[in-house]
Design an enzyme around this catalytic site. Structure first.
Site, short mmCIF file in Angstrom:
data_model
loop_
_atom_site.label_atom_id
_atom_site.label_comp_id
_atom_site.label_asym_id
_atom_site.label_seq_id
_atom_site.Cartn_x
_atom_site.Cartn_y
_atom_site.Cartn_z
N ARG A 62 -9.63 -6.12 -8.55
CA ARG A 62 -10.45 -7.33 -8.58
C ARG A 62 -9.95 -8.43 -7.65
O ARG A 62 -10.73 -9.00 -6.88
CB ARG A 62 -10.52 -7.90 -10.02
CG ARG A 62 -11.53 -7.21 -10.89
CD ARG A 62 -11.03 -7.16 -12.32
NE ARG A 62 -9.90 -6.26 -12.37
CZ ARG A 62 -10.01 -4.95 -12.58
NH1 ARG A 62 -11.17 -4.43 -12.82
NH2 ARG A 62 -8.94 -4.17 -12.55
N THR A 63 -8.67 -8.76 -7.75
CA THR A 63 -8.19 -9.93 -7.00
C THR A 63 -8.32 -9.69 -5.50
O THR A 63 -8.85 -10.52 -4.76
CB THR A 63 -6.74 -10.24 -7.39
OG1 THR A 63 -6.64 -10.25 -8.81
CG2 THR A 63 -6.30 -11.59 -6.84
N LYS B 121 10.46 -0.41 5.82
CA LYS B 121 11.63 -0.25 6.71
C LYS B 121 12.73 -1.25 6.38
O LYS B 121 13.70 -1.37 7.12
CB LYS B 121 11.19 -0.47 8.16
CG LYS B 121 10.07 0.44 8.63
CD LYS B 121 9.69 0.03 10.06
CE LYS B 121 8.26 0.42 10.38
NZ LYS B 121 7.73 -0.35 11.52
N ARG C 276 0.26 -11.09 -3.57
CA ARG C 276 0.62 -10.51 -4.87
C ARG C 276 1.93 -9.77 -4.69
O ARG C 276 2.07 -8.95 -3.76
CB ARG C 276 -0.45 -9.56 -5.40
CG ARG C 276 0.02 -8.84 -6.67
CD ARG C 276 -1.05 -8.09 -7.37
NE ARG C 276 -2.00 -8.99 -8.02
CZ ARG C 276 -2.94 -8.58 -8.85
NH1 ARG C 276 -3.05 -7.30 -9.14
NH2 ARG C 276 -3.78 -9.43 -9.40
N HIS D 98 -0.87 -16.45 -12.25
CA HIS D 98 -2.01 -15.86 -11.55
C HIS D 98 -3.11 -16.93 -11.54
O HIS D 98 -4.11 -16.83 -12.26
CB HIS D 98 -2.44 -14.60 -12.31
CG HIS D 98 -3.40 -13.70 -11.58
ND1 HIS D 98 -4.00 -14.05 -10.38
CD2 HIS D 98 -3.88 -12.47 -11.90
CE1 HIS D 98 -4.81 -13.06 -10.00
NE2 HIS D 98 -4.75 -12.10 -10.90
N1 CP Z 1 -7.45 -9.38 -13.16
C1 CP Z 1 -6.77 -8.86 -12.11
O1 CP Z 1 -5.85 -9.51 -11.58
O2 CP Z 1 -7.17 -7.62 -11.74
P1 CP Z 1 -6.52 -6.76 -10.56
O3 CP Z 1 -5.11 -6.44 -10.97
O4 CP Z 1 -7.38 -5.55 -10.44
O5 CP Z 1 -6.51 -7.62 -9.32
#
Ligand code: CP
Length: 306
Positions: free
Chosen positions: A57-58, A86, A107, A135
């Protein structure tokens, strides 16, 4: 009031007014996200999406948001295809990528990594999840969905259930939502309680925090139930995960005790904490959350670099 050029590491980086301004902008982007109107507010802009951990999603909603607004994206979906494999440091990676783009979305499994990256580069950094840390864009879309479901951000009873220890979405959400509501129900197994420093921070701010492991008892009081996955990948001891998985399962039988207007949210991915039969009931809001993730991220990108 402008958030142009700002890093978004936690939602503490945004005032209440700025959050509401993002939501008003997101409302306007709905037809663009549905492909019914066009926008070029990110024309010529490039987003660097650096994902050192898996995401559906993100990552894809940021890519979709940038594309819908006329911008482009570069990046990677796993560390193994970057020069991290590396031995390159995170500092060198982000200092390199900032030369290719106008904002970095990061991320990373390590808590604090987004803040560290933001200190290394000049372009805005958006935290897309830093280990068990925060998040913030998930929290924005969660707040946006709650506002849509209930009509405002102030008059509902909210319960967070599941993995409150390792779940970064609930850490961000607990801080953010209690800027608007005075009480929070925290429902988890004893070993997965919300970290005491977060509960302490909320209590210091005058928030009434109710902690329990009994979902059935609390459910009838709630207007919104925010369900989270027990996060296998964050358990130091796999045996501990095996013991605790499946503690909570939201299904039609459980929901018989809920208010008819209850909204069930989940940041997804889910495993088995919400049964698929709930998807077609009026309680289900988690795929609305997915769509809202696109328009909220469109709004954020347009306001940061548009
Ligand atoms: N909700 C969320 O962060 O989903 P993903 O891990 O798929 O990005």
């Amino acid at each position: 009031m402008s958030i142009s050029g700002r890093d978004i590491i936690t939602l503490e980086n945004l005032s209440d007014g700025e959050i509401l301004q993002i939501f008003e902008t997101a409302d306007k982007f709905e037809p663009v996200a549905r492909g019914k109107e066009k926008s070029d507010v990110l024309e010529g802009k490039i987003i660097g999406a650096l994902f050192f951990e898996p995401s559906t999603r993100t990552r894809l909603s940021f890519k979709s948001a940038a594309k819908r607004l006329g911008g482009g994206t570069i990046g990677f979906a796993e560390a193994g295809v970057s020069s991290t494999a590396k031995g390159e440091s995170l500092a060198d990676t982000v200092r390199t990528v900032e030369n290719y783009c106008d904002a970095i979305i990061l991320r990373h499994p390590k808590m604090g990594s987004a803040k560290f990256a933001a200190e290394m580069v000049e372009v805005p950094v958006i935290n897309a999840g830093d280990g068990a840390g925060h998040h913030p864009t998930q929290t924005l879309l969660d707040l946006y969905t709650m506002r849509k479901a209930t009509g405002d951000l102030e008059h509902f009873d909210l319960g967070l259930v599941g993995d409150l220890k390792y779940g970064r979405t609930v850490h961000s959400l607990a801080y953010a939502i209690t800027r608007f509501i005075p009480k929070l129900f925290l429902i988890s197994p004893p070993s997965l309680k919300m970290p005491s420093e977060i509960v302490g921070d909320l209590s210091d701010r005058g928030v009434e925090v109710v902690e329990t492991s009994n979902l059935e008892a609390i459910l009838p009081e709630l207007d919104i139930l925010y369900v989270t996955r027990i996060q296998k990948e964050r358990f130091p001891d796999p045996a501990e995960y095996e013991e605790i998985k499946g503690t909570y399962r939201v299904d039609p039988e459980l929901l018989q005790e809920a208010k008819p207007e209850l909204s069930v949210l989940h940041p997804l991915p889910r495993v088995d904490e919400i049964s698929p039969e709930v998807d077609s009931t009026p309680y289900s809001m988690y795929f609305d959350q997915v769509f809202n993730g696109v328009i909220v991220r469109m709004a954020l990108l347009s306001m940061l670099i548009g």
